[in-house]
Scaffold this motif. Structure first.
Motif, PDB file in Angstrom:
ATOM      1  N   LEU A  61     -10.791 -17.214  -3.469  1.00 40.07           N
ATOM      2  CA  LEU A  61     -11.721 -16.479  -4.333  1.00 40.07           C
ATOM      3  C   LEU A  61     -10.997 -15.678  -5.412  1.00 40.07           C
ATOM      4  N   LEU A  62      -9.881 -15.033  -5.018  1.00 42.96           N
ATOM      5  CA  LEU A  62      -9.190 -14.161  -5.972  1.00 42.96           C
ATOM      6  C   LEU A  62      -7.977 -14.827  -6.596  1.00 42.96           C
ATOM      7  N   ASP A  63      -7.694 -16.066  -6.164  1.00 39.71           N
ATOM      8  CA  ASP A  63      -6.534 -16.778  -6.684  1.00 39.71           C
ATOM      9  C   ASP A  63      -5.267 -15.944  -6.454  1.00 39.71           C
ATOM     10  N   ILE A  64      -5.073 -15.534  -5.205  1.00 38.74           N
ATOM     11  CA  ILE A  64      -3.951 -14.654  -4.855  1.00 38.74           C
ATOM     12  C   ILE A  64      -2.658 -15.476  -4.831  1.00 38.74           C
ATOM     13  N   PRO A  65      -1.641 -15.059  -5.597  1.00 41.35           N
ATOM     14  CA  PRO A  65      -0.382 -15.813  -5.624  1.00 41.35           C
ATOM     15  C   PRO A  65       0.334 -15.787  -4.266  1.00 41.35           C
ATOM     16  N   ASP A  66       1.180 -16.807  -4.025  1.00 42.92           N
ATOM     17  CA  ASP A  66       1.870 -16.944  -2.729  1.00 42.92           C
ATOM     18  C   ASP A  66       2.748 -15.746  -2.380  1.00 42.92           C
ATOM     19  N   GLU A  67       3.286 -15.066  -3.392  1.00 40.18           N
ATOM     20  CA  GLU A  67       4.211 -13.968  -3.066  1.00 40.18           C
ATOM     21  C   GLU A  67       3.474 -12.701  -2.599  1.00 40.18           C
ATOM     22  N   PHE A  68       2.143 -12.772  -2.509  1.00 39.08           N
ATOM     23  CA  PHE A  68       1.380 -11.631  -1.988  1.00 39.08           C
ATOM     24  C   PHE A  68       1.001 -11.870  -0.529  1.00 39.08           C
ATOM     25  N   ARG A  69       1.092 -10.823   0.294  1.00 40.99           N
ATOM     26  CA  ARG A  69       0.627 -10.871   1.687  1.00 40.99           C
ATOM     27  C   ARG A  69      -0.767 -10.239   1.760  1.00 40.99           C
ATOM     28  N   VAL A  70      -1.559 -10.697   2.703  1.00 38.44           N
ATOM     29  CA  VAL A  70      -2.875 -10.107   2.951  1.00 38.44           C
ATOM     30  C   VAL A  70      -2.855  -9.486   4.337  1.00 38.44           C
ATOM     31  N   LEU A  71      -3.228  -8.208   4.434  1.00 33.72           N
ATOM     32  CA  LEU A  71      -3.273  -7.533   5.739  1.00 33.72           C
ATOM     33  C   LEU A  71      -4.709  -7.131   6.064  1.00 33.72           C
ATOM     34  N   PHE A  72      -5.053  -7.212   7.347  1.00 32.64           N
ATOM     35  CA  PHE A  72      -6.372  -6.796   7.835  1.00 32.64           C
ATOM     36  C   PHE A  72      -6.161  -5.558   8.702  1.00 32.64           C
ATOM     37  N   LEU A  73      -6.544  -4.400   8.176  1.00 35.28           N
ATOM     38  CA  LEU A  73      -6.200  -3.134   8.814  1.00 35.28           C
ATOM     39  C   LEU A  73      -7.449  -2.345   9.201  1.00 35.28           C
ATOM     40  N   GLN A  74      -7.213  -1.237   9.914  1.00 33.32           N
ATOM     41  CA  GLN A  74      -8.323  -0.348  10.286  1.00 33.32           C
ATOM     42  C   GLN A  74      -8.110   1.026   9.653  1.00 33.32           C
ATOM     43  N   GLY A  75      -9.060   1.916   9.862  1.00 37.21           N
ATOM     44  CA  GLY A  75      -8.886   3.298   9.389  1.00 37.21           C
ATOM     45  C   GLY A  75      -9.499   3.567   8.025  1.00 37.21           C
ATOM     46  N   GLY A  76     -10.111   2.559   7.415  1.00 34.34           N
ATOM     47  CA  GLY A  76     -10.789   2.779   6.141  1.00 34.34           C
ATOM     48  C   GLY A  76      -9.818   2.984   4.985  1.00 34.34           C
ATOM     49  N   ALA A  77     -10.383   3.102   3.797  1.00 34.41           N
ATOM     50  CA  ALA A  77      -9.561   3.326   2.610  1.00 34.41           C
ATOM     51  C   ALA A  77      -8.849   4.675   2.712  1.00 34.41           C
ATOM     52  N   THR A  78      -9.495   5.625   3.394  1.00 39.45           N
ATOM     53  CA  THR A  78      -8.920   6.966   3.507  1.00 39.45           C
ATOM     54  C   THR A  78      -7.570   6.946   4.218  1.00 39.45           C
ATOM     55  N   LEU A  79      -7.435   6.110   5.233  1.00 40.05           N
ATOM     56  CA  LEU A  79      -6.135   6.042   5.913  1.00 40.05           C
ATOM     57  C   LEU A  79      -5.065   5.499   4.962  1.00 40.05           C
ATOM     58  N   GLN A  80      -5.474   4.616   4.054  1.00 44.42           N
ATOM     59  CA  GLN A  80      -4.497   4.097   3.083  1.00 44.42           C
ATOM     60  C   GLN A  80      -3.961   5.196   2.162  1.00 44.42           C
ATOM     61  N   PHE A  81      -4.775   6.236   1.939  1.00 44.62           N
ATOM     62  CA  PHE A  81      -4.291   7.327   1.090  1.00 44.62           C
ATOM     63  C   PHE A  81      -2.981   7.891   1.656  1.00 44.62           C
ATOM     64  N   ALA A  82      -2.849   7.888   3.001  1.00 44.93           N
ATOM     65  CA  ALA A  82      -1.602   8.338   3.645  1.00 44.93           C
ATOM     66  C   ALA A  82      -0.617   7.185   3.838  1.00 44.93           C
ATOM     67  N   MET A  83      -1.141   5.996   4.159  1.00 45.21           N
ATOM     68  CA  MET A  83      -0.246   4.865   4.424  1.00 45.21           C
ATOM     69  C   MET A  83       0.540   4.450   3.184  1.00 45.21           C
ATOM     70  N   LEU A  84      -0.055   4.618   2.012  1.00 43.24           N
ATOM     71  CA  LEU A  84       0.634   4.206   0.777  1.00 43.24           C
ATOM     72  C   LEU A  84       1.958   4.953   0.604  1.00 43.24           C
ATOM     73  N   PRO A  85       1.939   6.304   0.570  1.00 42.35           N
ATOM     74  CA  PRO A  85       3.238   6.977   0.426  1.00 42.35           C
ATOM     75  C   PRO A  85       4.172   6.706   1.609  1.00 42.35           C
ATOM     76  N   LEU A  86       3.647   6.651   2.829  1.00 41.82           N
ATOM     77  CA  LEU A  86       4.507   6.392   3.981  1.00 41.82           C
ATOM     78  C   LEU A  86       5.222   5.049   3.853  1.00 41.82           C
ATOM     79  N   ASN A  87       4.531   4.065   3.286  1.00 40.15           N
ATOM     80  CA  ASN A  87       5.092   2.719   3.221  1.00 40.15           C
ATOM     81  C   ASN A  87       5.832   2.393   1.936  1.00 40.15           C
ATOM     82  N   LEU A  88       5.550   3.121   0.858  1.00 40.72           N
ATOM     83  CA  LEU A  88       6.061   2.670  -0.443  1.00 40.72           C
ATOM     84  C   LEU A  88       7.136   3.559  -1.058  1.00 40.72           C
TER      85      LEU A  88
END
Ligand code: PMP
Length: 357
Positions: A61-88
């Motif tokens: 659907l999104l024509d995602i290039p091969d060099e991108f990974r797709v993850l299925f996570l929990q915790g909502g978008a709000t958890l990503q607000f913390a996961m982004l700095p922790l991971n990046l």
């Protein structure tokens, strides 16, 4: 059509088409006595297939290039607000953020626990062009909120910037095509445009892996999740099933191009009522940045807001109250909303303006 109960324009969760609801019901209660999705072990081949097909459909659907990974996570978008700095951050502290409204501020606030968030631009009714952002090229990433669900403000395109672009797309993923030449990471909680609460889809370029802070919990570590095919622990099996059915429904409708055309048509119908109302309804967002997904407006006479909401409710038009921080009215036009709902709302709004104006 939902004549008995009317139509919901909720911003919190999007409606699922009847066909998708029926497919989900069947997966819960298989007619031939097969195994219900509600107790399907995540360790089974059947679940693996389900998750693989969900990812494959999203990639198509999104024509995602091969060099991108797709993850299925929990915790909502709000958890990503913390996961982004922790991971990046990879040991650094500097992360750039664009403040476009309520949800970007929530992301900035949470990032402040782990990073030094640098606000490189602020939107007031319109989003400044990236040439005017005060972007330090040493920032580990730059975060944007592609669609501000509470404010009704949306990027009309992804900016071209010299640091990895990270985008919260919780309220507009799969409502338009994505330019992966500009994006390093995109994430979305699925309850608005692709399913039910409990699943967060994250799409990231593989070169961003391997930078997590050592104290990052394993279930929140992108690298660990990528290595374990999003199964570091039990994944959200049921929300993945719903996303699977919804993504395939989107594909049958004609894919993202069809969703984009629909949201364009539906939002144009709402904005036409505002623009033709002679100032009865007010929206102060620059045209290019008006949200296609969550048009927001005020009644010029704010004393009429409650009357508008009551009358809408009686007409079967529900969940139109604006975000508590902004007030006014908000119309949410996620992928599962029907044209009939929008036509009914537009008719109601014109009539309300005619009789109360
Ligand atoms: N970002 C945006 C743009 C949102 O619209 C929302 C939910 N309204 C969130 C983040 C928060 O999502 P969740 O409740 O899944 O954490």
């Amino acid at each position: 059509p939902q004549p008995a109960t009317g139509y919901s324009f909720s911003a919190a969760s999007g409606p699922l088409p009847a066909e998708v609801r029926a497919a989900v019901a069947e997966a819960c209660m298989p007619p031939n006595g097969g195994r219900s999705i509600l107790s399907l072990p995540f360790t089974s081949d059947a679940y693996r297939r389900l998750q693989d097909e969900t990812e494959a459909c999203l990639r198509r659907l999104l024509d995602i290039p091969d060099e991108f990974r797709v993850l299925f996570l929990q915790g909502g978008a709000t958890l990503q607000f913390a996961m982004l700095p922790l991971n990046l951050l990879g040991g650094a502290r500097l992360a750039a953020y664009v403040d476009t409204g309520h949800w970007s501020r929530r992301a900035i606030e949470e990032a402040g626990r782990y990073a030094d968030p640098d606000i490189v631009a602020r939107a007031v009714g319109h989003i400044p062009h990236e040439h005017d952002w005060q972007l330090d090229p040493r920032a580990a990433y730059c975060h944007i909120t592609t669609n501000e669900t509470a404010d009704g403000l949306q990027f009309d395109r992804l900016p071209a910037i010299p640091v990895p672009l990270v985008a919260d797309m919780s309220s507009d993923l799969l409502t338009r095509p994505l330019d992966f030449t500009r994006l390093a990471l995109g994430y979305a909680a699925t309850q608005k445009t692709i399913g039910v609460p409990g699943l967060t889809v994250l799409i990231l370029r593989a070169d961003l892996l391997g930078r997590a802070h050592p104290a990052t919990p394993r279930a929140m570590n992108y690298t660990a999740q990528a290595e374990a095919a999003s199964r570091v622990n039990t994944p959200p099996v049921f929300p993945v099933l719903v996303a699977h059915r919804m993504l395939h429904w989107i594909e049958r409708q004609g894919g993202v191009a069809a969703m984009a055309a629909a949201v364009e048509r539906r939002s144009a119908a709402v904005y036409a009522v505002l623009d033709d109302s002679g100032g009865f309804y007010r929206n102060t967002i620059a045209r290019a940045h008006r949200s296609r997904v969550n048009p927001c407006f005020h009644l010029a006479d704010q004393g009429l807001t409650e009357r508008f909401l009551d009358a809408a409710q009686r007409a079967g038009l529900h969940d139109l109250r604006g975000h508590p921080r902004t007030g006014g009215i908000r119309v949410s036009l996620y992928n599962g909303v029907e044209d009939e709902a929008v036509a009914a709302l537009a008719g109601f709004m014109r009539e309300f303006a005619r009789t109360q104006g």
